[in-house]
Design a protein around this motif. Structure first.
Motif, PDB file in Angstrom:
ATOM      1  N   ASP A  94       4.008  -0.247  11.306  1.00  0.00           N
ATOM      2  CA  ASP A  94       2.545  -0.330  11.378  1.00  0.00           C
ATOM      3  C   ASP A  94       1.885   0.919  10.799  1.00  0.00           C
ATOM      4  O   ASP A  94       0.711   1.176  11.038  1.00  0.00           O
ATOM      5  CB  ASP A  94       2.094  -0.539  12.826  1.00  0.00           C
ATOM      6  N   ARG A  95       2.635   1.692  10.015  1.00  0.00           N
ATOM      7  CA  ARG A  95       2.112   2.921   9.416  1.00  0.00           C
ATOM      8  C   ARG A  95       2.103   2.777   7.903  1.00  0.00           C
ATOM      9  O   ARG A  95       2.529   1.764   7.346  1.00  0.00           O
ATOM     10  CB  ARG A  95       2.981   4.127   9.818  1.00  0.00           C
ATOM     11  N   THR A  96       1.626   3.807   7.205  1.00  0.00           N
ATOM     12  CA  THR A  96       1.568   3.751   5.751  1.00  0.00           C
ATOM     13  C   THR A  96       2.303   4.927   5.119  1.00  0.00           C
ATOM     14  O   THR A  96       2.506   5.971   5.743  1.00  0.00           O
ATOM     15  CB  THR A  96       0.117   3.784   5.238  1.00  0.00           C
ATOM     16  N   ALA A  97       2.678   4.748   3.862  1.00  0.00           N
ATOM     17  CA  ALA A  97       3.341   5.813   3.108  1.00  0.00           C
ATOM     18  C   ALA A  97       2.448   7.041   3.013  1.00  0.00           C
ATOM     19  O   ALA A  97       2.935   8.177   3.006  1.00  0.00           O
ATOM     20  CB  ALA A  97       3.685   5.302   1.710  1.00  0.00           C
ATOM     21  N   PHE A  98       1.149   6.826   2.964  1.00  0.00           N
ATOM     22  CA  PHE A  98       0.206   7.931   2.832  1.00  0.00           C
ATOM     23  C   PHE A  98       0.213   8.803   4.092  1.00  0.00           C
ATOM     24  O   PHE A  98       0.140  10.032   4.011  1.00  0.00           O
ATOM     25  CB  PHE A  98      -1.196   7.397   2.542  1.00  0.00           C
ATOM     26  N   GLU A  99       0.316   8.153   5.245  1.00  0.00           N
ATOM     27  CA  GLU A  99       0.394   8.901   6.508  1.00  0.00           C
ATOM     28  C   GLU A  99       1.669   9.740   6.548  1.00  0.00           C
ATOM     29  O   GLU A  99       1.665  10.880   7.019  1.00  0.00           O
ATOM     30  CB  GLU A  99       0.376   7.933   7.689  1.00  0.00           C
ATOM     31  N   LEU A 100       2.758   9.177   6.062  1.00  0.00           N
ATOM     32  CA  LEU A 100       4.025   9.905   6.019  1.00  0.00           C
ATOM     33  C   LEU A 100       3.908  11.156   5.158  1.00  0.00           C
ATOM     34  O   LEU A 100       4.294  12.260   5.573  1.00  0.00           O
ATOM     35  CB  LEU A 100       5.128   8.996   5.470  1.00  0.00           C
ATOM     36  N   LEU A 101       3.360  11.007   3.967  1.00  0.00           N
ATOM     37  CA  LEU A 101       3.251  12.143   3.049  1.00  0.00           C
ATOM     38  C   LEU A 101       2.376  13.246   3.632  1.00  0.00           C
ATOM     39  O   LEU A 101       2.626  14.434   3.415  1.00  0.00           O
ATOM     40  CB  LEU A 101       2.691  11.668   1.704  1.00  0.00           C
TER      41      LEU A 101
ATOM     42  N   ASN B  23      -6.773   6.990  -1.411  1.00  0.00           N
ATOM     43  CA  ASN B  23      -5.991   6.335  -0.372  1.00  0.00           C
ATOM     44  C   ASN B  23      -6.761   5.113   0.121  1.00  0.00           C
ATOM     45  O   ASN B  23      -7.651   5.225   0.948  1.00  0.00           O
ATOM     46  CB  ASN B  23      -5.743   7.305   0.795  1.00  0.00           C
ATOM     47  N   PRO B  24      -6.456   3.930  -0.390  1.00  0.00           N
ATOM     48  CA  PRO B  24      -7.220   2.738  -0.028  1.00  0.00           C
ATOM     49  C   PRO B  24      -6.840   2.170   1.319  1.00  0.00           C
ATOM     50  O   PRO B  24      -7.433   1.213   1.775  1.00  0.00           O
ATOM     51  CB  PRO B  24      -6.835   1.743  -1.135  1.00  0.00           C
ATOM     52  N   LEU B  25      -5.832   2.758   1.967  1.00  0.00           N
ATOM     53  CA  LEU B  25      -5.370   2.182   3.222  1.00  0.00           C
ATOM     54  C   LEU B  25      -6.076   2.760   4.431  1.00  0.00           C
ATOM     55  O   LEU B  25      -5.982   2.242   5.522  1.00  0.00           O
ATOM     56  CB  LEU B  25      -3.858   2.404   3.346  1.00  0.00           C
ATOM     57  N   ARG B  26      -6.738   3.896   4.260  1.00  0.00           N
ATOM     58  CA  ARG B  26      -7.464   4.421   5.402  1.00  0.00           C
ATOM     59  C   ARG B  26      -8.833   3.739   5.465  1.00  0.00           C
ATOM     60  O   ARG B  26      -9.323   3.224   4.464  1.00  0.00           O
ATOM     61  CB  ARG B  26      -7.642   5.937   5.285  1.00  0.00           C
TER      62      ARG B  26
ATOM     63  N   ASP C  61       8.445   2.775   0.660  1.00  0.00           N
ATOM     64  CA  ASP C  61       7.690   1.545   0.920  1.00  0.00           C
ATOM     65  C   ASP C  61       6.251   1.910   1.301  1.00  0.00           C
ATOM     66  O   ASP C  61       6.018   2.850   2.067  1.00  0.00           O
ATOM     67  CB  ASP C  61       8.357   0.772   2.061  1.00  0.00           C
ATOM     68  N   VAL C  62       5.284   1.192   0.770  1.00  0.00           N
ATOM     69  CA  VAL C  62       3.880   1.476   1.050  1.00  0.00           C
ATOM     70  C   VAL C  62       3.556   1.246   2.525  1.00  0.00           C
ATOM     71  O   VAL C  62       2.754   1.958   3.108  1.00  0.00           O
ATOM     72  CB  VAL C  62       2.964   0.613   0.146  1.00  0.00           C
ATOM     73  N   GLU C  63       4.216   0.242   3.129  1.00  0.00           N
ATOM     74  CA  GLU C  63       4.016  -0.062   4.544  1.00  0.00           C
ATOM     75  C   GLU C  63       5.293   0.200   5.309  1.00  0.00           C
ATOM     76  O   GLU C  63       6.353  -0.353   4.968  1.00  0.00           O
ATOM     77  CB  GLU C  63       3.622  -1.533   4.730  1.00  0.00           C
ATOM     78  N   ILE C  64       5.231   1.061   6.334  1.00  0.00           N
ATOM     79  CA  ILE C  64       6.398   1.357   7.155  1.00  0.00           C
ATOM     80  C   ILE C  64       6.053   0.958   8.591  1.00  0.00           C
ATOM     81  O   ILE C  64       5.328   1.673   9.277  1.00  0.00           O
ATOM     82  CB  ILE C  64       6.761   2.849   7.090  1.00  0.00           C
TER      83      ILE C  64
ATOM     84  N   GLN D  12       1.073  -7.217  -4.494  1.00  0.00           N
ATOM     85  CA  GLN D  12       0.710  -6.771  -5.834  1.00  0.00           C
ATOM     86  C   GLN D  12      -0.613  -6.018  -5.866  1.00  0.00           C
ATOM     87  O   GLN D  12      -0.774  -5.073  -6.633  1.00  0.00           O
ATOM     88  CB  GLN D  12       0.647  -7.978  -6.782  1.00  0.00           C
ATOM     89  N   GLU D  13      -1.567  -6.425  -5.042  1.00  0.00           N
ATOM     90  CA  GLU D  13      -2.865  -5.767  -5.072  1.00  0.00           C
ATOM     91  C   GLU D  13      -2.967  -4.646  -4.045  1.00  0.00           C
ATOM     92  O   GLU D  13      -3.874  -3.824  -4.085  1.00  0.00           O
ATOM     93  CB  GLU D  13      -3.978  -6.793  -4.805  1.00  0.00           C
ATOM     94  N   TYR D  14      -2.063  -4.617  -3.121  1.00  0.00           N
ATOM     95  CA  TYR D  14      -2.145  -3.736  -1.961  1.00  0.00           C
ATOM     96  C   TYR D  14      -1.799  -2.301  -2.339  1.00  0.00           C
ATOM     97  O   TYR D  14      -0.664  -1.982  -2.642  1.00  0.00           O
ATOM     98  CB  TYR D  14      -1.189  -4.257  -0.896  1.00  0.00           C
ATOM     99  N   ALA D  15      -2.785  -1.451  -2.368  1.00  0.00           N
ATOM    100  CA  ALA D  15      -2.603  -0.020  -2.648  1.00  0.00           C
ATOM    101  C   ALA D  15      -2.311   0.300  -4.109  1.00  0.00           C
ATOM    102  O   ALA D  15      -2.276   1.464  -4.478  1.00  0.00           O
ATOM    103  CB  ALA D  15      -1.507   0.572  -1.768  1.00  0.00           C
TER     104      ALA D  15
END
Length: 249
Positions: free
Chosen positions: A61-68, A136-139, A56-59, A85-88
């Motif tokens: 209050d964290r993100t999949a990118f932080e996990l990786l 990484n568009p979430l940071r 999941d892209v959002e976990i 749909q547009e998120y990440a």
């Protein structure tokens, strides 16, 4: 057998995915665990051999990118899941990674699993590293660019930049207020940072703000007319990629 895990903090989404995977035509996929938090996921992936992760892209209050970024190694394939749909998705698409939109559809799941079998773990790892480094568009992206000069450093809002032009070991920055700032650094040193803000290298000498493009004139490579009236030549080898980039902005 494909050993998989589901990393998802929403019970309904996780159960739907698990039920779909338990159907006969997904019998080759074994779900080892459903992981609900970042800590659970890091602990499990560090201690177990896994072939595929539904992430999941959002976990919470964290993100999949932080996990990786927390994992000591990435030796599995990934299918991202997201309800937005547009998120990440821009970052994921550019990196050529697979994703599923929630609620997950059985046919789209089958198509994604089919792609997984055709890619090597090494290719997947390269795509993931590319995603983490550049897309990484979430940071939180920096809003200003530091331009050093003899007298100090000028912090220029990136949104005020129209284009950048290489001049051997110097770079000229052209701003919306009509100013030109020259810095004793190569264009390459700024390219990666500005690419995250929709800048594109259309030519060896030119990096342009895609949001400032007014018109594209056709030709071998073509030329771009920017909002400040400047015309920039496009290298023929960059034309196709440029058209794709403009369509995404």
């Amino acid at each position: 057998m494909i050993r998989s895990v589901i990393i998802e903090d929403e019970k309904n989404s996780a159960e739907r995915l698990r039920l779909l995977l338990e159907r006969d035509h997904f019998a080759e996929v074994e779900v080892l665990a459903w992981l609900k938090t970042m800590d659970e996921a890091v602990t499990f992936l560090t201690g177990h051999e896994v072939d595929l992760v539904f992430l999941d892209v959002e976990i919470q209050d964290r993100t999949a990118f932080e996990l990786l970024e927390k994992l000591p190694k990435i030796d599995f394939k990934i299918i991202f899941t997201t309800a937005h749909q547009e998120y990440a998705l821009k970052a994921i698409k550019v990196s050529a990674l697979d994703y599923l939109l929630k609620p997950i559809d059985a046919e789209e799941l089958a198509e994604a699993l089919g792609k997984v079998g055709k890619k090597s773990v090494q290719d997947e790892k390269k795509a993931i590293l590319s995603l983490l480094q550049d897309w990484n568009p979430l940071r939180k992206l920096p809003e200003k660019l530091a331009l050093p000069s003899v007298n100090g450093i000028e912090y220029v809002p990136i949104s005020e930049l129209i284009r950048c032009q290489a001049d051997v070991n110097y770079t000229h920055f052209f701003l919306k207020d009509g100013r030109k700032i020259t810095v004793a650094k190569t264009l390459k040193e700024f390219e990666n940072q500005l690419r995250e803000h929709d800048f594109f290298r259309v030519h060896n000498s030119h990096l342009i703000n895609l949001r400032e493009v007014r018109f594209y004139h056709k030709g071998k490579g073509g030329t771009l007319l920017l909002r400040d009236g400047s015309e920039i030549e496009v290298a023929s080898r960059r034309k196709e990629e440029l058209m794709e980039a403009l369509a995404r902005v």
